[in-house]
Design a protein around this motif. Structure first.
Motif, PDB file in Angstrom:
ATOM      1  N   MET A  87      41.733   7.146  -0.005  1.00 19.98           N
ATOM      2  CA  MET A  87      41.789   7.216  -1.466  1.00 19.98           C
ATOM      3  C   MET A  87      40.714   8.141  -2.049  1.00 19.98           C
ATOM      4  O   MET A  87      40.890   8.732  -3.105  1.00 19.98           O
ATOM      5  N   LYS A  88      39.571   8.232  -1.373  1.00 17.35           N
ATOM      6  CA  LYS A  88      38.495   9.161  -1.761  1.00 17.35           C
ATOM      7  C   LYS A  88      38.055   8.992  -3.211  1.00 17.35           C
ATOM      8  O   LYS A  88      37.865   9.976  -3.947  1.00 17.35           O
ATOM      9  N   SER A  89      37.873   7.762  -3.627  1.00 14.34           N
ATOM     10  CA  SER A  89      37.423   7.512  -4.995  1.00 14.34           C
ATOM     11  C   SER A  89      35.893   7.477  -5.047  1.00 14.34           C
ATOM     12  O   SER A  89      35.256   6.750  -4.283  1.00 14.34           O
ATOM     13  N   PRO A  90      35.268   8.225  -5.957  1.00 11.98           N
ATOM     14  CA  PRO A  90      33.802   8.194  -6.081  1.00 11.98           C
ATOM     15  C   PRO A  90      33.256   6.798  -6.358  1.00 11.98           C
ATOM     16  O   PRO A  90      32.115   6.491  -6.009  1.00 11.98           O
ATOM     17  N   SER A  91      34.079   5.941  -6.961  1.00 13.44           N
ATOM     18  CA  SER A  91      33.611   4.587  -7.270  1.00 13.44           C
ATOM     19  C   SER A  91      33.393   3.746  -6.010  1.00 13.44           C
ATOM     20  O   SER A  91      32.780   2.686  -6.061  1.00 13.44           O
ATOM     21  N   SER A  92      33.906   4.226  -4.865  1.00 14.58           N
ATOM     22  CA  SER A  92      33.730   3.490  -3.601  1.00 14.58           C
ATOM     23  C   SER A  92      32.379   3.772  -2.954  1.00 14.58           C
ATOM     24  O   SER A  92      32.020   3.116  -1.962  1.00 14.58           O
ATOM     25  N   LEU A  93      31.639   4.723  -3.487  1.00 14.38           N
ATOM     26  CA  LEU A  93      30.382   5.127  -2.867  1.00 14.38           C
ATOM     27  C   LEU A  93      29.424   3.956  -2.697  1.00 14.38           C
ATOM     28  O   LEU A  93      28.917   3.695  -1.600  1.00 14.38           O
ATOM     29  N   GLY A  94      29.159   3.218  -3.773  1.00 21.88           N
ATOM     30  CA  GLY A  94      28.223   2.087  -3.708  1.00 21.88           C
ATOM     31  C   GLY A  94      28.677   1.008  -2.751  1.00 21.88           C
ATOM     32  O   GLY A  94      27.907   0.585  -1.869  1.00 21.88           O
ATOM     33  N   PRO A  95      29.914   0.511  -2.893  1.00 25.56           N
ATOM     34  CA  PRO A  95      30.388  -0.529  -1.963  1.00 25.56           C
ATOM     35  C   PRO A  95      30.323  -0.098  -0.497  1.00 25.56           C
ATOM     36  O   PRO A  95      29.977  -0.911   0.369  1.00 25.56           O
ATOM     37  N   LEU A  96      30.644   1.146  -0.215  1.00 26.80           N
ATOM     38  CA  LEU A  96      30.583   1.608   1.164  1.00 26.80           C
ATOM     39  C   LEU A  96      29.141   1.645   1.676  1.00 26.80           C
ATOM     40  O   LEU A  96      28.853   1.188   2.786  1.00 26.80           O
ATOM     41  N   GLN A  97      28.239   2.175   0.883  1.00 27.24           N
ATOM     42  CA  GLN A  97      26.842   2.241   1.303  1.00 27.24           C
ATOM     43  C   GLN A  97      26.250   0.845   1.489  1.00 27.24           C
ATOM     44  O   GLN A  97      25.484   0.598   2.425  1.00 27.24           O
ATOM     45  N   ASN A  98      26.613  -0.067   0.611  1.00 24.15           N
ATOM     46  CA  ASN A  98      26.093  -1.444   0.717  1.00 24.15           C
ATOM     47  C   ASN A  98      26.593  -2.155   1.965  1.00 24.15           C
ATOM     48  O   ASN A  98      25.932  -3.060   2.480  1.00 24.15           O
ATOM     49  N   ALA A  99      27.770  -1.737   2.442  1.00 21.20           N
ATOM     50  CA  ALA A  99      28.355  -2.397   3.616  1.00 21.20           C
ATOM     51  C   ALA A  99      27.784  -1.868   4.924  1.00 21.20           C
ATOM     52  O   ALA A  99      28.021  -2.452   5.990  1.00 21.20           O
ATOM     53  N   LEU A 100      27.034  -0.782   4.872  1.00 26.55           N
ATOM     54  CA  LEU A 100      26.430  -0.239   6.083  1.00 26.55           C
ATOM     55  C   LEU A 100      25.371  -1.186   6.630  1.00 26.55           C
ATOM     56  O   LEU A 100      24.611  -1.796   5.873  1.00 26.55           O
ATOM     57  N   ALA A 101      25.308  -1.284   7.954  1.00 24.20           N
ATOM     58  CA  ALA A 101      24.285  -2.106   8.611  1.00 24.20           C
ATOM     59  C   ALA A 101      23.707  -1.306   9.775  1.00 24.20           C
ATOM     60  O   ALA A 101      24.092  -1.512  10.932  1.00 24.20           O
ATOM     61  N   PRO A 102      22.787  -0.371   9.513  1.00 30.73           N
ATOM     62  CA  PRO A 102      22.283   0.528  10.562  1.00 30.73           C
ATOM     63  C   PRO A 102      21.654  -0.191  11.751  1.00 30.73           C
ATOM     64  O   PRO A 102      21.684   0.318  12.868  1.00 30.73           O
ATOM     65  N   LYS A 103      21.075  -1.369  11.516  1.00 30.93           N
ATOM     66  CA  LYS A 103      20.388  -2.074  12.594  1.00 30.93           C
ATOM     67  C   LYS A 103      21.279  -3.086  13.294  1.00 30.93           C
ATOM     68  O   LYS A 103      20.834  -3.798  14.202  1.00 30.93           O
ATOM     69  N   ALA A 104      22.538  -3.160  12.874  1.00 36.39           N
ATOM     70  CA  ALA A 104      23.450  -4.144  13.462  1.00 36.39           C
ATOM     71  C   ALA A 104      23.743  -3.792  14.910  1.00 36.39           C
ATOM     72  O   ALA A 104      23.769  -2.634  15.306  1.00 36.39           O
ATOM     73  N   SER A 105      23.965  -4.806  15.719  1.00 40.30           N
ATOM     74  CA  SER A 105      24.295  -4.601  17.135  1.00 40.30           C
ATOM     75  C   SER A 105      25.717  -5.090  17.388  1.00 40.30           C
ATOM     76  O   SER A 105      26.295  -5.810  16.584  1.00 40.30           O
ATOM     77  N   GLY A 106      26.246  -4.698  18.517  1.00 41.63           N
ATOM     78  CA  GLY A 106      27.596  -5.110  18.860  1.00 41.63           C
ATOM     79  C   GLY A 106      28.597  -4.013  18.568  1.00 41.63           C
ATOM     80  O   GLY A 106      28.449  -3.248  17.599  1.00 41.63           O
ATOM     81  N   ALA A 107      29.621  -3.959  19.399  1.00 43.30           N
ATOM     82  CA  ALA A 107      30.601  -2.876  19.311  1.00 43.30           C
ATOM     83  C   ALA A 107      31.347  -2.889  17.981  1.00 43.30           C
ATOM     84  O   ALA A 107      31.580  -1.841  17.376  1.00 43.30           O
ATOM     85  N   ARG A 108      31.715  -4.072  17.480  1.00 43.06           N
ATOM     86  CA  ARG A 108      32.496  -4.139  16.248  1.00 43.06           C
ATOM     87  C   ARG A 108      31.667  -3.724  15.037  1.00 43.06           C
ATOM     88  O   ARG A 108      32.167  -3.046  14.129  1.00 43.06           O
ATOM     89  N   ALA A 109      30.399  -4.103  15.046  1.00 39.94           N
ATOM     90  CA  ALA A 109      29.522  -3.695  13.944  1.00 39.94           C
ATOM     91  C   ALA A 109      29.326  -2.178  13.957  1.00 39.94           C
ATOM     92  O   ALA A 109      29.303  -1.526  12.905  1.00 39.94           O
ATOM     93  N   ARG A 110      29.224  -1.615  15.150  1.00 42.68           N
ATOM     94  CA  ARG A 110      29.077  -0.158  15.253  1.00 42.68           C
ATOM     95  C   ARG A 110      30.356   0.546  14.799  1.00 42.68           C
ATOM     96  O   ARG A 110      30.309   1.592  14.160  1.00 42.68           O
ATOM     97  N   ASP A 111      31.511  -0.036  15.135  1.00 40.27           N
ATOM     98  CA  ASP A 111      32.783   0.526  14.678  1.00 40.27           C
ATOM     99  C   ASP A 111      32.842   0.558  13.149  1.00 40.27           C
ATOM    100  O   ASP A 111      33.355   1.515  12.552  1.00 40.27           O
ATOM    101  N   LEU A 112      32.322  -0.497  12.535  1.00 41.37           N
ATOM    102  CA  LEU A 112      32.311  -0.560  11.067  1.00 41.37           C
ATOM    103  C   LEU A 112      31.399   0.521  10.499  1.00 41.37           C
ATOM    104  O   LEU A 112      31.776   1.234   9.558  1.00 41.37           O
TER     105      LEU A 112
END
Length: 535
Positions: A87-112
């Protein structure tokens, strides 16, 4: 039909999930379906069906954003992120950034994390730069590489120090280093040039470094000139410590300058055609100088190359013949005729010289060629006696006969090129027909491509572009070079060449991983980069 079944399935799902009165184009339909799902797997399936609907209505965004903030399952979040990326909506920028978990471990978290970074790349928003820079610290390459792609897309100068640090890591294997090198080349920050100069001498990374330097343009060309002039004292010291000769440094610099077709190097390269010794490195320098001068169409080099073409070294003579054909200066014909003399060489050496005559000559050379073919009949008679003595019996008669036939076949093909040249002369439309003739031999079509490339006529851009998918890789190479000449010589041709960008990108995607086409791929990358960065 596919859409009919999709709608039917979603209607049935609606009935099963108590969403009567709602249709698939309504976010509430999907919200109700998700609320009735009994497992993350069911939710992923529902979101997969929603993605197939290709929603673009902003009314779907609150539902997808809520999934990112409230859903526990990384798999479900990934399914929602994929839709947001589409969809490439600019309004998704915040929700996407907030959902990032750089320190998360595990294959599924990395996939996310990877899916989110890819979605942020799709948004192409300048404010994502800080997020991508943060992701450079991750040890997960599946997330790291999309982050690098995002930084390249944003032309982030802040990424350069991080990339140089990653490139310098002893733990980074060549395939990862190649990605860092490519990114540095695309960012085109001159501060990366010293590191890339050294990568020109790293096994399996030479071509990547050369392409990156090409992309940097004049700053890299200036640096290569310093190497060619033996004025980069720091690099010379480093090379000595790593047992790399100054001649090898100059050889690789000459190669890059040849790719750039930078005529500032012309006089130095001509001087390098005279060998100082017979070492491998000296030979390599001469080869790269010949290659570069041909690409530059250096008429100033014709006299020096005409001397070199008389040498015995097979590789040097082959390169000289091609370079002289690229330059297109007919004054080289006298040297080529001498090199074709029956009295001074064996057949293979003569054939290389006669190939040069066929690629440069015209009607005036036909008489010489006919006489030469008569001489070759006589020469083969002498060779035949020697071959029979070496064989010792009559068992080789068939092979000797076939060898004679092969010689005549090769010569007749070259004569055919001269006869075509006699007919076409300097007529561009005639050579354009030769180029388009897929039944013609490869060398004839290559000569046509080079002739049209030197014509400065933008009308030939389309016909040259059609050769880029030809099965003949040598024809592709010369057609790409011809396109680069037209682009340099004529602004109108440069504008027309932009129409080649999309088919070239598609072709490179289709041929990705084809090792036998690596040289052509590098040449196409250079042309493509030039076209993409035209004013």
């Amino acid at each position: 039909m596919h859409r009919f079944w999709l709608v039917l399935i979603t209607v049935l799902m609606c009935a099963l999930t108590a969403c009567a009165g709602k249709t698939p184009d309504n976010p509430d339909y999907w919200k109700n379906a998700l609320s009735k799902a009994n497992s993350p797997t069911e939710k992923v399936t529902i979101l997969g069906n929603l993605r197939k609907q290709k929603p673009q209505d902003a009314a779907f965004l609150p539902l997808l954003h809520a999934i990112l903030s409230e859903e526990k399952s990384p798999d479900v979040k990934v399914a929602a992120v994929r839709i947001l990326a589409d969809m490439k909506s600019p309004s998704s920028l915040g929700p996407l950034q907030n959902a990032l978990a750089p320190k998360a471990s595990g294959a599924r978290a990395r996939d996310l994390n990877r899916a989110i970074v890819e979605a942020l790349v799709a948004l192409n928003e300048p404010t994502t730069e800080a997020t991508f820079l943060e992701m450079l610290k991750t040890k997960d390459n599946f997330t790291l590489f999309p982050a690098i792609e995002g930084l390249v897309q944003l032309r982030s100068k802040q990424a350069v120090p991080f990339l140089l640090e990653l490139l310098d890591s002893p733990a980074a294997p060549p395939n990862e280093q190649a990605k860092y090198i490519a990114a540095l080349g695309q960012l085109a920050d001159p501060s990366a040039i010293p590191a890339l100069e050294k990568k020109l001498f790293t096994l399996h990374l030479e071509n990547d470094a050369a392409l990156a330097l090409f992309r940097m343009g004049k700053p890299a060309a200036d640096a290569m000139l310093l190497i060619l002039q033996e004025k980069n004292t720091g690099l010379l010291k480093w090379a000595a410590g790593n047992k790399i000769s100054s001649q090898m440094l100059m050889a690789n610099a000459a190669s890059v300058l040849g790719d750039m077709q930078d005529l500032r190097a012309e006089n130095i390269l001509i001087a390098k055609l005279t060998p100082k010794d017979n070492s491998f490195d000296a030979l390599r320098l001469r080869q790269q100088a010949i290659h570069a001068l041909g690409r530059m169409r250096s008429t100033k080099a014709t006299t020096a190359l005409s001397r070199v073409v008389l040498e015995q070294n097979v590789m040097v003579r082959n390169l000289c013949v091609l370079a002289l054909a690229q330059i297109g200066d007919k004054t080289a014909l006298a040297a080529l005729k001498k090199a074709a003399s029956v009295d001074e060489s064996d057949f293979d050496e003569r054939l290389r010289a006669m190939t040069g005559i066929a690629l440069l000559g015209d009607e005036a050379e036909l008489a010489f060629f006919n006489k030469q073919m008569d001489s070759e009949h006589t020469a083969f008679g002498k060779d035949q006696v020697r071959f029979k003595k070496e064989c010792g019996n009559n068992s080789c008669d068939a092979q000797i006969k076939r060898l004679g036939e092969q010689r005549m076949e090769a010569l007749n093909q070259l004569k055919d090129i001269l006869e075509t040249s006699s007919k076409c002369a300097e007529t561009e439309t005639c050579w354009a027909e030769v180029l388009a003739d897929t039944s013609a031999n490869s060398l004839k079509r290559q000569r046509a491509a080079l002739f049209l490339g030197r014509s400065k006529n933008p009308q030939h851009m389309a016909s040259l572009g059609k050769q880029l998918a030809d099965a003949d890789l040598e024809l592709r190479m010369q057609s790409l070079l011809a396109i680069s000449w037209l682009v340099r010589d004529n602004p109108q041709a440069a504008r027309q060449a932009k129409t080649l960008i999309q088919p070239m990108q598609q072709q490179m995607d289709e041929e990705r991983g084809s090792t036998q086409k690596s040289g052509v791929r590098d040449e196409m990358w250079r042309v493509l980069w030039t076209l993409q960065n035209l004013p």
